[in-house]
Design a protein around this motif. Structure first.
Motif, PDB file in Angstrom:
ATOM      1  N   SER A  43     -44.215  83.056  14.480  1.00 29.74           N
ATOM      2  CA  SER A  43     -43.714  83.822  13.363  1.00 29.74           C
ATOM      3  C   SER A  43     -42.215  83.612  13.223  1.00 29.74           C
ATOM      4  O   SER A  43     -41.430  84.534  13.354  1.00 29.74           O
ATOM      5  N   TRP A  44     -41.828  82.378  12.963  1.00 29.95           N
ATOM      6  CA  TRP A  44     -40.408  82.118  12.773  1.00 29.95           C
ATOM      7  C   TRP A  44     -40.074  82.434  11.325  1.00 29.95           C
ATOM      8  O   TRP A  44     -39.773  81.576  10.511  1.00 29.95           O
ATOM      9  N   GLU A  45     -40.195  83.693  11.010  1.00 27.20           N
ATOM     10  CA  GLU A  45     -39.944  84.162   9.659  1.00 27.20           C
ATOM     11  C   GLU A  45     -39.096  85.411   9.765  1.00 27.20           C
ATOM     12  O   GLU A  45     -38.751  85.858  10.855  1.00 27.20           O
ATOM     13  N   LEU A  46     -38.746  85.996   8.659  1.00 28.84           N
ATOM     14  CA  LEU A  46     -37.896  87.172   8.680  1.00 28.84           C
ATOM     15  C   LEU A  46     -38.691  88.394   9.065  1.00 28.84           C
ATOM     16  O   LEU A  46     -39.070  89.224   8.247  1.00 28.84           O
ATOM     17  N   MET A  47     -38.979  88.502  10.344  1.00 24.72           N
ATOM     18  CA  MET A  47     -39.734  89.629  10.863  1.00 24.72           C
ATOM     19  C   MET A  47     -39.105  90.068  12.173  1.00 24.72           C
ATOM     20  O   MET A  47     -38.450  89.304  12.850  1.00 24.72           O
ATOM     21  N   ASP A  71     -36.945  85.376  -2.987  1.00 25.96           N
ATOM     22  CA  ASP A  71     -38.096  86.078  -2.394  1.00 25.96           C
ATOM     23  C   ASP A  71     -37.794  86.511  -0.968  1.00 25.96           C
ATOM     24  O   ASP A  71     -38.156  87.627  -0.560  1.00 25.96           O
ATOM     25  N   LEU A  72     -37.150  85.626  -0.192  1.00 29.68           N
ATOM     26  CA  LEU A  72     -36.832  85.975   1.193  1.00 29.68           C
ATOM     27  C   LEU A  72     -35.723  87.016   1.272  1.00 29.68           C
ATOM     28  O   LEU A  72     -35.718  87.850   2.180  1.00 29.68           O
ATOM     29  N   VAL A  73     -34.794  86.989   0.337  1.00 27.09           N
ATOM     30  CA  VAL A  73     -33.770  88.029   0.290  1.00 27.09           C
ATOM     31  C   VAL A  73     -34.420  89.385   0.062  1.00 27.09           C
ATOM     32  O   VAL A  73     -34.082  90.378   0.721  1.00 27.09           O
ATOM     33  N   ALA A  74     -35.395  89.413  -0.854  1.00 28.60           N
ATOM     34  CA  ALA A  74     -36.108  90.657  -1.122  1.00 28.60           C
ATOM     35  C   ALA A  74     -36.921  91.098   0.090  1.00 28.60           C
ATOM     36  O   ALA A  74     -36.995  92.285   0.414  1.00 28.60           O
ATOM     37  N   LYS A  75     -37.535  90.129   0.769  1.00 27.51           N
ATOM     38  CA  LYS A  75     -38.324  90.449   1.958  1.00 27.51           C
ATOM     39  C   LYS A  75     -37.444  90.993   3.061  1.00 27.51           C
ATOM     40  O   LYS A  75     -37.804  91.957   3.765  1.00 27.51           O
ATOM     41  N   ALA A  76     -36.278  90.385   3.237  1.00 28.80           N
ATOM     42  CA  ALA A  76     -35.343  90.846   4.267  1.00 28.80           C
ATOM     43  C   ALA A  76     -34.849  92.257   3.954  1.00 28.80           C
ATOM     44  O   ALA A  76     -34.686  93.085   4.850  1.00 28.80           O
ATOM     45  N   ARG A  77     -34.626  92.546   2.685  1.00 25.24           N
ATOM     46  CA  ARG A  77     -34.174  93.875   2.303  1.00 25.24           C
ATOM     47  C   ARG A  77     -35.253  94.919   2.600  1.00 25.24           C
ATOM     48  O   ARG A  77     -34.980  96.003   3.110  1.00 25.24           O
ATOM     49  N   GLU A  91     -34.265  80.299   7.172  1.00 24.38           N
ATOM     50  CA  GLU A  91     -35.526  80.812   6.644  1.00 24.38           C
ATOM     51  C   GLU A  91     -36.544  81.078   7.737  1.00 24.38           C
ATOM     52  O   GLU A  91     -37.542  81.749   7.511  1.00 24.38           O
ATOM     53  N   THR A  92     -36.310  80.537   8.932  1.00 25.68           N
ATOM     54  CA  THR A  92     -37.315  80.688   9.992  1.00 25.68           C
ATOM     55  C   THR A  92     -36.761  81.349  11.234  1.00 25.68           C
ATOM     56  O   THR A  92     -37.362  81.265  12.292  1.00 25.68           O
ATOM     57  N   GLN A  93     -35.618  82.027  11.119  1.00 27.51           N
ATOM     58  CA  GLN A  93     -35.056  82.581  12.335  1.00 27.51           C
ATOM     59  C   GLN A  93     -35.489  84.022  12.544  1.00 27.51           C
ATOM     60  O   GLN A  93     -35.676  84.782  11.615  1.00 27.51           O
ATOM     61  N   ASP A  94     -35.648  84.353  13.798  1.00 30.40           N
ATOM     62  CA  ASP A  94     -36.045  85.706  14.178  1.00 30.40           C
ATOM     63  C   ASP A  94     -35.328  86.117  15.451  1.00 30.40           C
ATOM     64  O   ASP A  94     -35.750  86.998  16.152  1.00 30.40           O
ATOM     65  N   GLY A  95     -34.228  85.413  15.767  1.00 32.05           N
ATOM     66  CA  GLY A  95     -33.550  85.716  17.017  1.00 32.05           C
ATOM     67  C   GLY A  95     -34.426  85.364  18.195  1.00 32.05           C
ATOM     68  O   GLY A  95     -35.433  84.691  18.079  1.00 32.05           O
ATOM     69  N   PHE A  96     -34.064  85.787  19.368  1.00 28.51           N
ATOM     70  CA  PHE A  96     -34.915  85.644  20.539  1.00 28.51           C
ATOM     71  C   PHE A  96     -35.170  87.021  21.106  1.00 28.51           C
ATOM     72  O   PHE A  96     -34.309  87.877  21.055  1.00 28.51           O
ATOM     73  N   PRO A  97     -36.301  87.335  21.676  1.00 28.00           N
ATOM     74  CA  PRO A  97     -37.427  86.448  21.892  1.00 28.00           C
ATOM     75  C   PRO A  97     -38.141  86.053  20.593  1.00 28.00           C
ATOM     76  O   PRO A  97     -38.170  86.821  19.654  1.00 28.00           O
ATOM     77  N   ILE A  98     -38.728  84.904  20.617  1.00 23.38           N
ATOM     78  CA  ILE A  98     -39.544  84.432  19.511  1.00 23.38           C
ATOM     79  C   ILE A  98     -40.837  85.239  19.466  1.00 23.38           C
ATOM     80  O   ILE A  98     -41.403  85.570  20.485  1.00 23.38           O
ATOM     81  N   ARG A  99     -41.313  85.517  18.297  1.00 18.61           N
ATOM     82  CA  ARG A  99     -42.570  86.235  18.156  1.00 18.61           C
ATOM     83  C   ARG A  99     -43.689  85.245  17.877  1.00 18.61           C
ATOM     84  O   ARG A  99     -43.702  84.587  16.847  1.00 18.61           O
ATOM     85  N   ILE A 100     -44.608  85.122  18.796  1.00 20.90           N
ATOM     86  CA  ILE A 100     -45.764  84.248  18.632  1.00 20.90           C
ATOM     87  C   ILE A 100     -46.878  85.037  17.948  1.00 20.90           C
ATOM     88  O   ILE A 100     -47.309  86.068  18.444  1.00 20.90           O
ATOM     89  N   LYS A 101     -47.321  84.550  16.815  1.00 19.15           N
ATOM     90  CA  LYS A 101     -48.354  85.262  16.070  1.00 19.15           C
ATOM     91  C   LYS A 101     -49.749  84.970  16.592  1.00 19.15           C
ATOM     92  O   LYS A 101     -50.634  85.824  16.504  1.00 19.15           O
ATOM     93  N   GLN A 104     -34.185  95.876   6.266  1.00 19.41           N
ATOM     94  CA  GLN A 104     -33.089  96.690   5.754  1.00 19.41           C
ATOM     95  C   GLN A 104     -31.793  95.874   5.654  1.00 19.41           C
ATOM     96  O   GLN A 104     -30.698  96.406   5.839  1.00 19.41           O
ATOM     97  N   GLU A 105     -31.952  94.581   5.369  1.00 18.40           N
ATOM     98  CA  GLU A 105     -30.785  93.703   5.239  1.00 18.40           C
ATOM     99  C   GLU A 105     -30.306  93.730   3.793  1.00 18.40           C
ATOM    100  O   GLU A 105     -31.000  93.268   2.887  1.00 18.40           O
ATOM    101  N   LYS A 106     -29.112  94.245   3.597  1.00 21.12           N
ATOM    102  CA  LYS A 106     -28.536  94.314   2.260  1.00 21.12           C
ATOM    103  C   LYS A 106     -27.505  93.197   2.113  1.00 21.12           C
ATOM    104  O   LYS A 106     -26.526  93.159   2.864  1.00 21.12           O
ATOM    105  N   PRO A 107     -27.726  92.282   1.168  1.00 21.92           N
ATOM    106  CA  PRO A 107     -26.791  91.166   1.016  1.00 21.92           C
ATOM    107  C   PRO A 107     -25.343  91.616   0.868  1.00 21.92           C
ATOM    108  O   PRO A 107     -24.427  90.971   1.384  1.00 21.92           O
ATOM    109  N   GLU A 108     -25.137  92.742   0.189  1.00 22.04           N
ATOM    110  CA  GLU A 108     -23.770  93.213  -0.038  1.00 22.04           C
ATOM    111  C   GLU A 108     -23.134  93.769   1.236  1.00 22.04           C
ATOM    112  O   GLU A 108     -21.915  93.940   1.308  1.00 22.04           O
ATOM    113  N   TRP A 109     -23.951  94.088   2.247  1.00 20.67           N
ATOM    114  CA  TRP A 109     -23.435  94.608   3.507  1.00 20.67           C
ATOM    115  C   TRP A 109     -23.519  93.600   4.642  1.00 20.67           C
ATOM    116  O   TRP A 109     -23.006  93.841   5.736  1.00 20.67           O
TER     117      TRP A 109
END
Length: 330
Positions: A19-23, A60-66, A199-209, A70-75
């Motif tokens: 799950s190297w996505e915004l999760m 779409d990913l900006v909206a998903k992150a928000r 577009e595929t980062q999730d920090g570490f640890p990586i989440r394996i789906k 709770q990622e606000k581009p302006e912040w």
């Protein structure tokens, strides 16, 4: 074995559906940082006047992150600056990158909770420093033999949810050629490369789906049946043992993303493209993993202890935390 030219004795295979996505690995409930909660929008620290960060996310990913993080581009840049200030103040000896894109990994992985993002950053570096045989000199050119063996590769196509598929073929490892730690190094190298893309980062640890195991021997099923009760339910439910039943595999991974060796229609399994991508990133890994750093004690001396460890635990004893983190990663 029927289909795709596989023989009944074809060696086992693992498909890691990452799950190297915004999760976030955590629950979906919002955790607000105490540091952030105490500041109004006008009081949040302003970002530097000049920043090298340029957002590459689609709308779409900006909206998903928000919505999910709770990622606000302006912040966003003010949040990054807040974490940067915390690192400088609370962990002055932590030898780490303070670049915007790098710090964003940890903020996103912890839903912009400053304190927990800082803890994850500390754990990340603790893991690296306490297992030198894995992380020292971690660069593609040092792992050419592993890459050439075909032990692992990343499939060229993502799954329908946009997740990358890491393909591991244990039968390609010949123990007399190199130690198992070289395989672990190659896996970590691959995960680091995957999360370089915003577009595929999730920090570490990586989440394996999901982990899909194909052509596993009977003894593996027996061993897994023994250890399964000791796994967290959400982890155990991510393992799928398909045996020689390719139809079972295809019900989880569509044929159009799989190589023909495993009943797919995406052509023959090709390891050269991924190997070339890794080798082309040599300078990035040299900069990140091959620079001299301070001893582990100086890194953690003024930092918060990694989760699960008390402050008095010596650095060498953090191997337990390392294994726990790698379990989460892989």
């Amino acid at each position: 074995m029927s289909g795709a030219g596989l023989s009944p004795h074809h060696a086992g295979l693992l498909f890691l559906q990452g799950s190297w996505e915004l999760m976030s690995e955590e629950s979906d409930s919002l955790r607000t940082s105490p540091s952030a909660a105490s500041l109004s929008e006008s009081e949040l620290p302003l970002p530097p006047a000049h920043t090298g960060y340029v957002c590459s996310l689609t709308e779409d990913l900006v909206a998903k992150a928000r919505e999910e993080l709770q990622e606000k581009p302006e912040w966003r840049l003010r949040d990054v600056q807040a974490l940067r200030d915390m690192v400088r103040k609370e962990c002055p000896n932590l030898s780490t990158s303070l670049e915007d894109a790098f710090l964003l990994r940890f903020l996103r992985a912890r839903k912009f909770d400053y304190d927990r993002a800082l803890q994850l950053l500390i754990n990340y570096h603790s893991c690296r420093r306490s297992w030198p045989e894995v992380f020292n000199n971690l660069r593609p050119s040092a792992l050419k033999e592993v890459l050439a063996s075909g032990f692992l590769t990343v499939l060229p196509h993502t799954d329908p949810s946009g997740r990358h598929i890491l393909c591991l073929r244990p039968d390609r490892w010949i123990p007399s050629n190199y130690p198992i730690t070289e395989n672990i190094r190659a896996i970590y190298l691959t995960l680091e490369k995957l999360i370089q893309s915003e577009e595929t980062q999730d920090g570490f640890p990586i989440r394996i789906k999901a982990v899909h195991v194909v052509n596993e021997p009977r003894i593996f099923k027996g061993i897994f049946a023994i250890i399964k009760p000791f796994l967290k339910e959400k982890i155990a439910n991510r393992f799928f043992l398909h045996g020689s039943d390719l139809n079972s595999l295809h019900s989880n991974l569509p044929r159009n993303i799989l190589p023909k060796e495993y009943g797919g229609t995406a052509g023959e399994l090709d390891i050269t493209a991924w190997n070339a991508a890794l080798l082309a990133s040599e300078e990035d890994f040299v900069r990140e993993f091959c620079q001299p750093g301070p001893p582990c004690d100086s890194i953690l001396g003024q930092a918060l202890p990694p989760e699960g460890l008390s402050p008095e635990v010596p650095c060498d004893d953090s191997m337990r935390a390392v294994k726990s983190q790698l379990y989460s990663c892989y």
